[in-house]
Scaffold this active site. Structure first.
Site, PDB file in Angstrom:
ATOM      1  N   LYS A  39       0.690  -1.446   0.371  1.00  0.00           N
ATOM      2  CA  LYS A  39       0.127  -0.213   0.157  1.00  0.00           C
ATOM      3  C   LYS A  39       0.622   1.144   0.115  1.00  0.00           C
ATOM      4  O   LYS A  39       1.884   1.189   0.337  1.00  0.00           O
ATOM      5  CB  LYS A  39      -0.434  -0.260   1.429  1.00  0.00           C
ATOM      6  N   ARG A 133     -10.877  -0.179  14.068  1.00  0.00           N
ATOM      7  CA  ARG A 133     -10.268   1.030  13.886  1.00  0.00           C
ATOM      8  C   ARG A 133     -11.097   0.406  12.232  1.00  0.00           C
ATOM      9  O   ARG A 133     -12.053   0.347  12.034  1.00  0.00           O
ATOM     10  CB  ARG A 133      -8.842   0.284  12.818  1.00  0.00           C
ATOM     11  N   TYR A 249      17.290  30.835   4.743  1.00  0.00           N
ATOM     12  CA  TYR A 249      16.275  31.616   5.620  1.00  0.00           C
ATOM     13  C   TYR A 249      15.987  31.516   7.047  1.00  0.00           C
ATOM     14  O   TYR A 249      16.108  30.986   7.393  1.00  0.00           O
ATOM     15  CB  TYR A 249      14.068  30.542   5.163  1.00  0.00           C
ATOM     16  N   MET A 297      11.442  24.829   0.785  1.00  0.00           N
ATOM     17  CA  MET A 297      10.627  23.660  -0.299  1.00  0.00           C
ATOM     18  C   MET A 297      11.750  23.265  -1.112  1.00  0.00           C
ATOM     19  O   MET A 297      11.238  21.281  -1.087  1.00  0.00           O
ATOM     20  CB  MET A 297       9.432  24.232  -0.405  1.00  0.00           C
TER      21      MET A 297
HETATM   22  C1  LIG Z   1      -0.489  -1.930   6.853  1.00  0.00           C
HETATM   23  C2  LIG Z   1      -0.818  -3.291   7.827  1.00  0.00           C
HETATM   24  C3  LIG Z   1       0.336  -4.296   7.513  1.00  0.00           C
HETATM   25  C4  LIG Z   1       1.946  -4.112   7.292  1.00  0.00           C
HETATM   26  O1  LIG Z   1       2.279  -3.845   8.424  1.00  0.00           O
HETATM   27  P1  LIG Z   1       3.583  -3.327   8.726  1.00  0.00           P
HETATM   28  O2  LIG Z   1       3.512  -2.660  10.114  1.00  0.00           O
HETATM   29  O3  LIG Z   1       4.031  -2.484   7.496  1.00  0.00           O
HETATM   30  O4  LIG Z   1       4.379  -4.946   8.435  1.00  0.00           O
HETATM   31  C5  LIG Z   1      -0.132  -5.605   7.130  1.00  0.00           C
HETATM   32  N1  LIG Z   1      -1.869  -6.071   7.184  1.00  0.00           N
HETATM   33  C6  LIG Z   1      -2.769  -4.119   7.143  1.00  0.00           C
HETATM   34  C7  LIG Z   1      -4.132  -5.121   7.820  1.00  0.00           C
HETATM   35  C8  LIG Z   1      -1.681  -2.852   7.341  1.00  0.00           C
HETATM   36  O5  LIG Z   1      -2.595  -1.709   6.953  1.00  0.00           O
END
Ligand SMILES: *Cc1c(COP(=O)(O)O)cnc(C)c1O
Length: 349
Positions: A39, A133, A249, A297
């Site tokens: 992701k 969550r 800056y 920046m």
């Molecule tokens: C992001 C995520 C992971 C991976 O977690 P890490 O701590 O980066 O290994 C696995 N499962 C779910 C549901 C996640 O949201």
């Protein structure tokens, strides 16, 4: 950007380190398959490249957060390789989801109803064991909900696997309980830190993210995980600053003597946070070149007194050791990776 544009900012990505991290996580997963969470554009590294390299190494299960991310990587998805979308399906996602090879991770009764009504086919399901969550609550869960649902992977997510938190054992117990009553092809609980807690947490499939990319959530990981990512910036200008003059800056840095400086092509818009105004550094041939003045920046100025031969057009590495950088910046290792912006040219070596 024209075709032959060469960025003055690069992200060097070490393929052997990525593969070595994957092999270690796979070994720690015992008999479970080891997937990969890609992701947020592969935690900033580039999801397509990560997927390609890990798939060639035998990884068969990938995880993204949204359908946009799924669309991005699906063209490169090999035969027999599976892709899951953590955030499930909103009404707006259904058309894309039904046309996709990816499976939604269904998180709520509404998502399940939506998927069933559309005859969506195989899916994953997330249950909540303490994170509060995403995921189905186990309290008063109506088992009829799962009738007619083809669950590939039932999963839950650990709250604090990097710590010896009492929730780890509670979540493990609740997940084992759920496993008895909810039928799925596979069961999956562990992220990177969860893998480091031992094979009791591994079930059939693990879902590491951060540790693949060089993050070290636990001491075990610190000893075995290799750095994958090195930001590299080009020197745009070198100059001599006289004692009493300021740099950057706010005139926050004032030279106490004549000194040599170089201005490099990276800034906070690239994810190099302003907090590194005090603590950041570039690296060149073993020399540590401290950031002086405020991070702008798009630019950072460094002290190059120790490198008389460095000049315009030369490149320096940015000191981005994840454990150390997290410590001095107060940013998490996850933030340090995912904030690296789109102006980097990402390349694998
Ligand atoms: C992001 C995520 C992971 C991976 O977690 P890490 O701590 O980066 O290994 C696995 N499962 C779910 C549901 C996640 O949201």
């Amino acid at each position: 950007m024209s075709m032959d544009y060469q960025s003055p900012l690069r992200l060097r990505l070490d393929k052997q380190a990525l593969l070595s991290n994957y092999r270690w996580l796979k070994e720690q997963s015992g008999s479970a398959a080891c997937g990969a969470t890609i992701k947020a554009n592969g935690y900033g590294l580039g999801a397509e490249g990560v997927m390609e390299h890990l798939a060639a190494e035998g990884c068969r299960d990938f995880f993204v957060a949204t359908w946009e991310e799924a669309q991005h990587v699906e063209p490169g998805l090999g035969d027999g390789v599976s892709l899951s979308v953590f955030h499930g399906v909103r009404p707006e996602d259904m058309e894309i989801a039904l046309a996709s090879r990816a499976r939604p991770v269904l998180n709520s009764p509404a998502q399940i109803a939506r998927w069933k009504a559309a005859n969506g086919g195989p899916c994953d399901v997330m249950i909540d064991t303490g994170m509060n969550r995403l995921g189905l609550s186990l309290d008063g869960l109506d088992m009829g909900l799962f009738d007619g649902l083809e669950i590939d992977t039932l999963m839950s997510h650990l709250v604090s696997a990097e710590d010896d938190h009492h929730l780890n054992d509670i979540q493990l117990m609740l997940f084992n309980e759920a496993k008895k009553s909810i039928k799925a092809n596979r069961y999956s609980l562990a992220n990177s830190a969860g893998i480091c807690r031992g094979t009791d947490f591994a079930f059939d499939l693990t879902r590491p993210g951060i540790a693949l990319y060089g993050g070290t959530p636990t001491l075990d990981a610190e000893l075995n995980i290799q750095a994958v990512v090195t930001p590299q910036a080009e020197i745009l200008q070198r100059r001599t600053v006289r004692g009493g003059e300021s740099v950057g800056y706010g005139a926050e840095f004032i030279a106490d003597r004549t000194m040599e400086t170089a201005t490099i092509n990276i800034g906070y818009a690239d994810g190099f946070a302003r907090i590194f105004s005090g603590s950041g550094a570039a690296l060149k041939d073993g020399a540590r070149l401290a950031v002086i003045g405020r991070v702008s920046m798009d630019l950072v100025t460094i002290d190059v007194n120790e490198c008389p031969s460095l000049q315009e057009g030369d490149w320096v590495d940015i000191d981005y050791d994840l454990g150390y950088t997290a410590l001095v910046s107060g940013l998490s290792q996850y933030e340090l990776l995912t904030r690296l912006g789109h102006r980097f040219e990402r390349y694998w070596v």
